[in-house]
Design a protein around this motif. Structure first.
Motif, PDB file in Angstrom:
ATOM      1  N   ARG A  33      47.461 -78.099 -39.718  1.00  0.00           N
ATOM      2  CA  ARG A  33      47.856 -76.658 -40.072  1.00  0.00           C
ATOM      3  C   ARG A  33      49.285 -76.538 -40.341  1.00  0.00           C
ATOM      4  N   CYS A  57      45.562 -77.529 -43.449  1.00  0.00           N
ATOM      5  CA  CYS A  57      44.020 -76.991 -43.249  1.00  0.00           C
ATOM      6  C   CYS A  57      43.619 -76.567 -42.102  1.00  0.00           C
ATOM      7  N   ASP A  58      43.411 -75.617 -41.371  1.00  0.00           N
ATOM      8  CA  ASP A  58      42.928 -75.117 -40.421  1.00  0.00           C
ATOM      9  C   ASP A  58      41.481 -75.614 -40.164  1.00  0.00           C
ATOM     10  N   THR A  60      39.181 -74.984 -38.086  1.00  0.00           N
ATOM     11  CA  THR A  60      38.248 -73.931 -37.704  1.00  0.00           C
ATOM     12  C   THR A  60      37.932 -73.104 -38.629  1.00  0.00           C
ATOM     13  N   ARG A  61      38.364 -72.905 -39.876  1.00  0.00           N
ATOM     14  CA  ARG A  61      38.018 -72.220 -40.731  1.00  0.00           C
ATOM     15  C   ARG A  61      37.176 -72.956 -41.768  1.00  0.00           C
ATOM     16  N   ASP A  62      35.892 -72.485 -41.935  1.00  0.00           N
ATOM     17  CA  ASP A  62      34.956 -73.469 -42.970  1.00  0.00           C
ATOM     18  C   ASP A  62      35.471 -73.178 -44.280  1.00  0.00           C
ATOM     19  N   VAL A  63      36.125 -72.323 -44.862  1.00  0.00           N
ATOM     20  CA  VAL A  63      36.692 -72.096 -46.238  1.00  0.00           C
ATOM     21  C   VAL A  63      37.714 -73.368 -46.397  1.00  0.00           C
ATOM     22  N   GLU A  64      38.454 -73.145 -45.394  1.00  0.00           N
ATOM     23  CA  GLU A  64      39.689 -74.046 -45.485  1.00  0.00           C
ATOM     24  C   GLU A  64      39.089 -75.652 -45.649  1.00  0.00           C
TER      25      GLU A  64
END
Length: 82
Positions: A33, A57-58, A60-64
């Motif tokens: 992140r 990229c995080d 925990t976020r599917d899109v990322e």
């Protein structure tokens, strides 16, 4: 060898990235992140002779995660190690 390291900006992830960087013919994809810290780790890995790419990229976020995975695949195909 292509290796994706998550959490590579500090702690265990940074240590794993540095350990792989010391091996020959390494292509590292460093994911975290904190892009500023990630760039610092990448530069250190490059000094060891590895090719290092940073992806903010995080995980925990599917899109990322999907965006990160697509970038990894577009940049030389599937990794050998995640």
């Amino acid at each position: 060898m292509k290796v994706v390291v998550t959490g590579a900006s500090q702690g265990i992830g940074e240590a794993v990235a540095r350990a792989f960087a010391s091996r020959s013919n390494m292509q590292l994809v460093l994911v975290a992140r904190n892009l500023e810290n990630l760039e610092r780790v990448a530069e250190s890995c490059r000094e060891e002779g590895a090719a290092a790419t940073c992806i903010e990229c995080d995980v925990t976020r599917d899109v990322e995660v999907e965006r990160m995975a697509q970038r990894v695949l577009e940049d030389g195909g599937a990794p050998d190690i995640v």
